[in-house]
Design a protein around this motif. Structure first.
Motif, PDB file in Angstrom:
ATOM      1  N   ILE A  50       0.708  -1.320  -0.070  1.00 44.07           N
ATOM      2  CA  ILE A  50       0.129  -0.046   0.072  1.00 44.07           C
ATOM      3  C   ILE A  50       0.871   1.187   0.001  1.00 44.07           C
ATOM      4  O   ILE A  50       1.557   1.508   1.021  1.00 44.07           O
ATOM      5  N   ASP A  51       0.876   1.955  -1.475  1.00 43.35           N
ATOM      6  CA  ASP A  51       1.552   3.243  -1.279  1.00 43.35           C
ATOM      7  C   ASP A  51       0.980   4.334  -0.603  1.00 43.35           C
ATOM      8  O   ASP A  51       1.734   5.437  -0.181  1.00 43.35           O
ATOM      9  N   LEU A  52      -0.570   4.447  -0.825  1.00 35.34           N
ATOM     10  CA  LEU A  52      -1.020   5.723  -0.557  1.00 35.34           C
ATOM     11  C   LEU A  52      -2.311   5.035   0.084  1.00 35.34           C
ATOM     12  O   LEU A  52      -3.100   4.242  -0.232  1.00 35.34           O
ATOM     13  N   VAL A  53      -2.701   6.047   1.092  1.00 39.65           N
ATOM     14  CA  VAL A  53      -3.991   6.050   1.784  1.00 39.65           C
ATOM     15  C   VAL A  53      -4.624   7.347   1.779  1.00 39.65           C
ATOM     16  O   VAL A  53      -4.168   8.318   1.951  1.00 39.65           O
ATOM     17  N   ILE A  54      -5.895   7.073   1.064  1.00 41.40           N
ATOM     18  CA  ILE A  54      -6.776   8.702   1.194  1.00 41.40           C
ATOM     19  C   ILE A  54      -7.926   8.157   1.975  1.00 41.40           C
ATOM     20  O   ILE A  54      -8.525   7.349   1.797  1.00 41.40           O
ATOM     21  N   ASP A  55      -7.985   9.204   3.040  1.00 44.18           N
ATOM     22  CA  ASP A  55      -8.898   8.824   4.173  1.00 44.18           C
ATOM     23  C   ASP A  55      -9.955  10.076   4.438  1.00 44.18           C
ATOM     24  O   ASP A  55      -9.321  11.216   4.339  1.00 44.18           O
ATOM     25  N   SER A  56     -11.041   9.671   4.641  1.00 43.38           N
ATOM     26  CA  SER A  56     -12.062  10.852   4.920  1.00 43.38           C
ATOM     27  C   SER A  56     -12.782  10.427   6.248  1.00 43.38           C
ATOM     28  O   SER A  56     -13.619  11.527   6.672  1.00 43.38           O
ATOM     29  N   VAL A  57     -12.293   9.295   6.933  1.00 45.21           N
ATOM     30  CA  VAL A  57     -13.126   8.885   8.259  1.00 45.21           C
ATOM     31  C   VAL A  57     -12.422   9.494   9.504  1.00 45.21           C
ATOM     32  O   VAL A  57     -13.238   9.990  10.317  1.00 45.21           O
ATOM     33  N   VAL A 103      -1.159  -0.775   7.782  1.00 46.39           N
ATOM     34  CA  VAL A 103      -1.007  -1.432   6.434  1.00 46.39           C
ATOM     35  C   VAL A 103      -0.466  -0.633   5.408  1.00 46.39           C
ATOM     36  O   VAL A 103      -0.019  -1.151   4.300  1.00 46.39           O
ATOM     37  N   LEU A 104       0.052   0.636   5.703  1.00 49.78           N
ATOM     38  CA  LEU A 104       0.770   1.694   4.816  1.00 49.78           C
ATOM     39  C   LEU A 104       2.391   1.125   4.598  1.00 49.78           C
ATOM     40  O   LEU A 104       2.967   0.854   5.812  1.00 49.78           O
ATOM     41  N   LYS A 105       2.885   0.922   3.376  1.00 45.77           N
ATOM     42  CA  LYS A 105       4.349   0.501   3.377  1.00 45.77           C
ATOM     43  C   LYS A 105       5.220   1.508   3.902  1.00 45.77           C
ATOM     44  O   LYS A 105       4.981   2.917   4.291  1.00 45.77           O
ATOM     45  N   LYS A 106       6.419   1.356   4.265  1.00 51.33           N
ATOM     46  CA  LYS A 106       7.116   2.070   4.602  1.00 51.33           C
ATOM     47  C   LYS A 106       7.632   3.178   3.651  1.00 51.33           C
ATOM     48  O   LYS A 106       7.737   3.012   2.648  1.00 51.33           O
ATOM     49  N   GLY A 107       7.596   4.525   4.255  1.00 48.79           N
ATOM     50  CA  GLY A 107       7.652   5.640   3.359  1.00 48.79           C
ATOM     51  C   GLY A 107       6.362   6.011   2.683  1.00 48.79           C
ATOM     52  O   GLY A 107       6.478   6.845   1.783  1.00 48.79           O
ATOM     53  N   GLY A 108       5.371   5.079   3.000  1.00 49.94           N
ATOM     54  CA  GLY A 108       4.270   5.337   2.060  1.00 49.94           C
ATOM     55  C   GLY A 108       3.487   6.929   2.492  1.00 49.94           C
ATOM     56  O   GLY A 108       3.869   7.504   3.399  1.00 49.94           O
ATOM     57  N   THR A 109       2.291   7.185   1.909  1.00 45.13           N
ATOM     58  CA  THR A 109       1.577   8.679   1.932  1.00 45.13           C
ATOM     59  C   THR A 109       0.172   8.298   2.502  1.00 45.13           C
ATOM     60  O   THR A 109      -0.426   7.497   2.007  1.00 45.13           O
ATOM     61  N   PHE A 110      -0.018   9.111   3.428  1.00 45.34           N
ATOM     62  CA  PHE A 110      -1.392   9.102   4.059  1.00 45.34           C
ATOM     63  C   PHE A 110      -1.941  10.531   3.733  1.00 45.34           C
ATOM     64  O   PHE A 110      -1.268  11.485   4.340  1.00 45.34           O
ATOM     65  N   VAL A 111      -3.249  10.647   3.244  1.00 47.31           N
ATOM     66  CA  VAL A 111      -3.894  11.847   2.854  1.00 47.31           C
ATOM     67  C   VAL A 111      -5.022  11.846   3.443  1.00 47.31           C
ATOM     68  O   VAL A 111      -5.750  10.974   3.360  1.00 47.31           O
ATOM     69  N   LYS A 128      -0.217  13.868   4.876  1.00 52.18           N
ATOM     70  CA  LYS A 128      -0.893  15.184   4.146  1.00 52.18           C
ATOM     71  C   LYS A 128      -2.272  15.501   4.582  1.00 52.18           C
ATOM     72  O   LYS A 128      -3.027  14.464   4.465  1.00 52.18           O
ATOM     73  N   GLY A 129      -2.546  16.724   4.951  1.00 50.61           N
ATOM     74  CA  GLY A 129      -4.027  17.183   5.020  1.00 50.61           C
ATOM     75  C   GLY A 129      -4.492  18.059   3.949  1.00 50.61           C
ATOM     76  O   GLY A 129      -3.599  18.741   3.334  1.00 50.61           O
ATOM     77  N   THR A 130      -5.480  17.868   3.600  1.00 53.67           N
ATOM     78  CA  THR A 130      -5.835  18.671   2.496  1.00 53.67           C
ATOM     79  C   THR A 130      -7.368  19.219   2.494  1.00 53.67           C
ATOM     80  O   THR A 130      -8.045  18.620   3.437  1.00 53.67           O
TER      81      THR A 130
END
Length: 168
Positions: free
Chosen positions: A62-69, A80-88, A113-115
């Motif tokens: 898992i390279d990227l998680v995009i979450d609104s919860v 579950v995010l890989k080492k160095g992965g991005t969480f938005v 990252k927050g957006t």
């Protein structure tokens, strides 16, 4: 976005359009009907939010998680995010505050990252990208403005899959 290969979660508001830039799409939901709907529009995998994500995703990177919860899924997504992965994160529907194990976070070398809505220029670029790639939001239901109360009631019971639109 075209460098992202394996996001775990993508809001179903825009179909599974990340496929158009080479992503594998994995979604989560408490609702069986929403998981089925996500699979029907092209999600690669739809997990029950209550499932053991680490077990279900043991063969995924898992390279990227995009979450609104927010709070309810934040730490589970990091696990579950890989080492160095991005969480938005762009929402906090379950809670505004969450606890985080800082040691696990910095050892994981994650990017957080927050957006929000972005600038006017970013919006124009988004519309251009959507036009070029023929990306359309999923519309759950359209109400006339006089039926706004019905729209709020639908949101309150969390039955929508996609956007609820009010017309004037």
């Amino acid at each position: 976005m075209n460098e992202i290969e394996n996001p775990i979660s993508f809001t179903p508001t825009f179909d599974t359009e990340p496929h158009k830039v080479g992503a594998r799409v994995i979604v989560t939901s408490r609702s069986a009907s929403k998981r089925e709907a996500a699979l029907a529009i092209g999600a690669d995998l739809a997990l029950d939010t209550a499932a053991d994500w680490q077990e279900a995703l043991k063969d995924e990177e898992i390279d990227l998680v995009i979450d609104s919860v927010g709070e309810a899924t934040f730490n589970r997504s990091l696990q579950v995010l890989k080492k160095g992965g991005t969480f938005v994160t762009f929402g906090a529907t379950t809670a505004d505050v969450t606890a985080i194990n800082l040691r696990e976070f910095f050892y994981g070398q994650y990017n957080l990252k927050g957006t929000t809505l972005g600038s006017r220029e970013e919006f124009r670029k988004c519309i251009q990208f959507m036009t070029e790639h023929n990306i359309h939001p999923i519309i759950d239901v359209v109400y006339n403005i006089e039926e706004a109360q019905k729209a709020f009631e639908r949101l309150q019971v969390n039955e929508q899959f996609g956007k609820i639109v009010l017309t004037m």
